[in-house]
Design an enzyme around this catalytic site. Sequence first.
Site, PDB file in Angstrom:
ATOM      1  N   ARG A 237       0.862  -1.175   0.000  1.00 45.34           N
ATOM      2  CA  ARG A 237       0.000   0.000   0.000  1.00 45.34           C
ATOM      3  C   ARG A 237       0.901   1.227   0.000  1.00 45.34           C
ATOM      4  NH1 ARG A 237      -3.608  -2.672  -1.414  1.00 45.34           N
ATOM      5  NH2 ARG A 237      -5.600  -3.096  -0.389  1.00 45.34           N
ATOM      6  N   GLU A 266      -3.749   7.445  -4.630  1.00 41.77           N
ATOM      7  CA  GLU A 266      -4.068   6.912  -5.968  1.00 41.77           C
ATOM      8  C   GLU A 266      -5.351   7.548  -6.503  1.00 41.77           C
ATOM      9  OE1 GLU A 266      -4.168   2.656  -5.450  1.00 41.77           O
ATOM     10  OE2 GLU A 266      -2.108   2.617  -4.724  1.00 41.77           O
ATOM     11  N   HIS A 284      -1.472   0.113  -9.758  1.00 41.55           N
ATOM     12  CA  HIS A 284      -2.122  -0.795  -8.800  1.00 41.55           C
ATOM     13  C   HIS A 284      -2.784  -1.977  -9.528  1.00 41.55           C
ATOM     14  CE1 HIS A 284      -4.137  -1.063  -4.570  1.00 41.55           C
ATOM     15  NE2 HIS A 284      -3.954  -2.274  -5.096  1.00 41.55           N
TER      16      HIS A 284
HETATM   17  P1  NAP Z   1      -1.235 -11.489   5.345  1.00 40.78           P
HETATM   18  O1  NAP Z   1      -1.259 -12.924   4.965  1.00 40.78           O
HETATM   19  O2  NAP Z   1      -2.096 -11.014   6.448  1.00 40.78           O
HETATM   20  O3  NAP Z   1       0.295 -11.128   5.676  1.00 40.78           O
HETATM   21  C1  NAP Z   1       0.680  -9.912   6.184  1.00 40.78           C
HETATM   22  C2  NAP Z   1       2.130  -9.985   6.654  1.00 40.78           C
HETATM   23  O4  NAP Z   1       2.523  -8.667   7.063  1.00 40.78           O
HETATM   24  C3  NAP Z   1       2.330 -10.902   7.850  1.00 40.78           C
HETATM   25  O5  NAP Z   1       3.562 -11.555   7.750  1.00 40.78           O
HETATM   26  C4  NAP Z   1       2.342  -9.934   9.023  1.00 40.78           C
HETATM   27  O6  NAP Z   1       3.127 -10.283  10.131  1.00 40.78           O
HETATM   28  C5  NAP Z   1       3.014  -8.744   8.402  1.00 40.78           C
HETATM   29  N1  NAP Z   1       2.709  -7.532   9.154  1.00 40.78           N
HETATM   30  C6  NAP Z   1       1.486  -7.048   9.496  1.00 40.78           C
HETATM   31  N2  NAP Z   1       1.611  -5.920  10.214  1.00 40.78           N
HETATM   32  C7  NAP Z   1       2.939  -5.698  10.346  1.00 40.78           C
HETATM   33  C8  NAP Z   1       3.699  -4.703  10.996  1.00 40.78           C
HETATM   34  N3  NAP Z   1       3.118  -3.702  11.666  1.00 40.78           N
HETATM   35  N4  NAP Z   1       5.049  -4.781  10.922  1.00 40.78           N
HETATM   36  C9  NAP Z   1       5.639  -5.789  10.253  1.00 40.78           C
HETATM   37  N5  NAP Z   1       4.965  -6.775   9.618  1.00 40.78           N
HETATM   38  C10 NAP Z   1       3.629  -6.723   9.664  1.00 40.78           C
HETATM   39  O7  NAP Z   1      -1.592 -10.564   4.101  1.00 40.78           O
HETATM   40  P2  NAP Z   1      -1.427 -10.899   2.545  1.00 40.78           P
HETATM   41  O8  NAP Z   1      -2.590 -11.672   2.070  1.00 40.78           O
HETATM   42  O9  NAP Z   1      -0.055 -11.435   2.304  1.00 40.78           O
HETATM   43  O10 NAP Z   1      -1.560  -9.409   1.927  1.00 40.78           O
HETATM   44  C11 NAP Z   1      -0.674  -8.388   2.311  1.00 40.78           C
HETATM   45  C12 NAP Z   1      -1.099  -7.051   1.760  1.00 40.78           C
HETATM   46  O11 NAP Z   1      -0.759  -6.951   0.392  1.00 40.78           O
HETATM   47  C13 NAP Z   1      -2.595  -6.731   1.761  1.00 40.78           C
HETATM   48  O12 NAP Z   1      -3.063  -6.354   3.032  1.00 40.78           O
HETATM   49  C14 NAP Z   1      -2.686  -5.612   0.754  1.00 40.78           C
HETATM   50  O13 NAP Z   1      -2.513  -4.352   1.385  1.00 40.78           O
HETATM   51  C15 NAP Z   1      -1.501  -5.886  -0.182  1.00 40.78           C
HETATM   52  N6  NAP Z   1      -1.965  -6.278  -1.530  1.00 40.78           N
HETATM   53  C16 NAP Z   1      -1.674  -5.499  -2.610  1.00 40.78           C
HETATM   54  C17 NAP Z   1      -2.101  -5.880  -3.866  1.00 40.78           C
HETATM   55  C18 NAP Z   1      -1.809  -5.063  -5.083  1.00 40.78           C
HETATM   56  O14 NAP Z   1      -2.614  -5.076  -6.004  1.00 40.78           O
HETATM   57  N7  NAP Z   1      -0.698  -4.385  -5.135  1.00 40.78           N
HETATM   58  C19 NAP Z   1      -2.855  -7.051  -4.032  1.00 40.78           C
HETATM   59  C20 NAP Z   1      -3.126  -7.817  -2.921  1.00 40.78           C
HETATM   60  C21 NAP Z   1      -2.681  -7.428  -1.660  1.00 40.78           C
HETATM   61  P3  NAP Z   1       2.909 -11.552  11.075  1.00 40.78           P
HETATM   62  O15 NAP Z   1       3.232 -12.717  10.177  1.00 40.78           O
HETATM   63  O16 NAP Z   1       3.916 -11.390  12.130  1.00 40.78           O
HETATM   64  O17 NAP Z   1       1.489 -11.479  11.497  1.00 40.78           O
HETATM   65  C1  8YV Z   2      -7.282  -4.859  -5.406  1.00 34.26           C
HETATM   66  C2  8YV Z   2      -5.640  -5.180  -3.497  1.00 34.26           C
HETATM   67  O1  8YV Z   2      -6.858  -4.285  -6.585  1.00 34.26           O
HETATM   68  O2  8YV Z   2      -6.578  -7.143  -2.627  1.00 34.26           O
HETATM   69  C3  8YV Z   2      -6.041  -6.072  -2.378  1.00 34.26           C
HETATM   70  O3  8YV Z   2      -5.765  -5.713  -1.226  1.00 34.26           O
HETATM   71  O4  8YV Z   2      -4.954  -4.248  -3.326  1.00 34.26           O
HETATM   72  C4  8YV Z   2      -6.051  -5.485  -4.859  1.00 34.26           C
HETATM   73  O5  8YV Z   2      -6.130  -6.852  -5.091  1.00 34.26           O
HETATM   74  C5  8YV Z   2      -7.981  -3.789  -4.672  1.00 34.26           C
HETATM   75  O6  8YV Z   2      -8.487  -4.223  -3.477  1.00 34.26           O
HETATM   76  C6  8YV Z   2      -9.102  -3.262  -5.552  1.00 34.26           C
HETATM   77  O7  8YV Z   2     -10.048  -2.621  -4.823  1.00 34.26           O
END
Ligand code: NAP
Ligand code: 8YV
Length: 334
Positions: A237, A266, A284
């Site tokens: 993010r 964004e 994104h």
């Molecule tokens: P997840 O399985 O919940 O994993 C999050 C990881 O971040 C865990 O290892 C967690 O630590 C760590 N974390 C959380 N808070 C933290 C902090 N304050 N300091 C250090 N580490 C911390 O989540 P995920 O499914 O992998 O998704 C992660 C994020 O990716 C989403 O929340 C979203 O914002 C982003 N994302 C972006 C896109 C895009 O389109 N660019 C798409 C999908 C997701 P612990 O293991 O210690 O709990």
């Molecule tokens: C999406 C994302 O594009 O899953 C997330 O957290 O950042 C993306 O997969 C976004 O949520 C669209 O609203």
Amino acid sequence: MNEAAGVPVHILQTTPLLPIADALLKDRFTVHRLWEQEDAARYLEEIGPGIRGIATTHQFGAVNRILDQLPNARIISSFGVGYEHIDAEDAARRGIVVTNTPDVLDDDVADLALALTLATLRQIPQADRHVRSGRWLSGPYPLTPTLRGRTVGILGMGRIGKAIARRFEGFGVDIAYHARHRQDGLGYAYHDSAVALAAASDLLVVIVPGGAATRHLVDMQVLNALGPQGVLINVARGSVMDEAALVEALEEGRILAAGLDVYQDEPNVPARLLAMDQLVLLPHVGSATVHTRNAMARLVADNLLSWFGGKGPLTPVPESRAVLEGMTHSNLIK
Ligand code: NAP
Ligand code: 8YV
């Protein structure tokens, strides 16, 4: 229609979803499409008390702002794994369960993180521009940085972080990580802070959730620790990154380059970022494939269908555990 009770179940949809979700929702529920209303506030006054579930997206923003008008809503089903736009603790206090769309997007987001890493290091968009502009006729494209010999630091070792790490294993690089907790059985070096991870890495991939707890986790101290040959990849993010510090670090050569999929405001990208050629900038698109977006949209609908079928939510967020504990099968959907 709630088949068990034989009465229509009213769902509020805040923002457009993909046709696959529209079809599933329309088939079972009476759906109220908020974004199509001329006077949304008045519409909510009229239909709010009858609403029992909400389908929403990141684009709608803070859905909690309308919850006072939806006193009988018991579930918020949100599109996307990140749900920092929802105050899930406030929802829990109101007895409302929140669901998101984890797992189904891991592979496409991890693929994108690797593609962005290689595009940034090997300057693929810049090289493409070299060909298209005819500059190749005047000379070859300059040599680029490499992935070879780098230690990859992954900030966030959750579902997507692990999928990214598995892909980097195939590239024969050393992998390290930081998260709140060290995970037993992971063969990667753990560092107890973002700064320590950056100091041990020369490529930092950010994939923690957004929200207050991670705001500006990547600041100037982290960028300085990454160092002048360091490369930053952010697919998490925009809020996780101190964007002003990043601009300064890139302009002053404190780090070498960056690949960004996400931004603070964004779709507005600061002009100073746009002006720098050592950046690869994406709009994104981490999960933005037809396959994955359809799977996410289907899960938004499936969470509502499961809930109103009396089977509970499929993918509740951790803050909703308290709401679910103590609920028996028979009172799940009351
Ligand atoms: P997840 O399985 O919940 O994993 C999050 C990881 O971040 C865990 O290892 C967690 O630590 C760590 N974390 C959380 N808070 C933290 C902090 N304050 N300091 C250090 N580490 C911390 O989540 P995920 O499914 O992998 O998704 C992660 C994020 O990716 C989403 O929340 C979203 O914002 C982003 N994302 C972006 C896109 C895009 O389109 N660019 C798409 C999908 C997701 P612990 O293991 O210690 O709990
Ligand atoms: C999406 C994302 O594009 O899953 C997330 O957290 O950042 C993306 O997969 C976004 O949520 C669209 O609203």
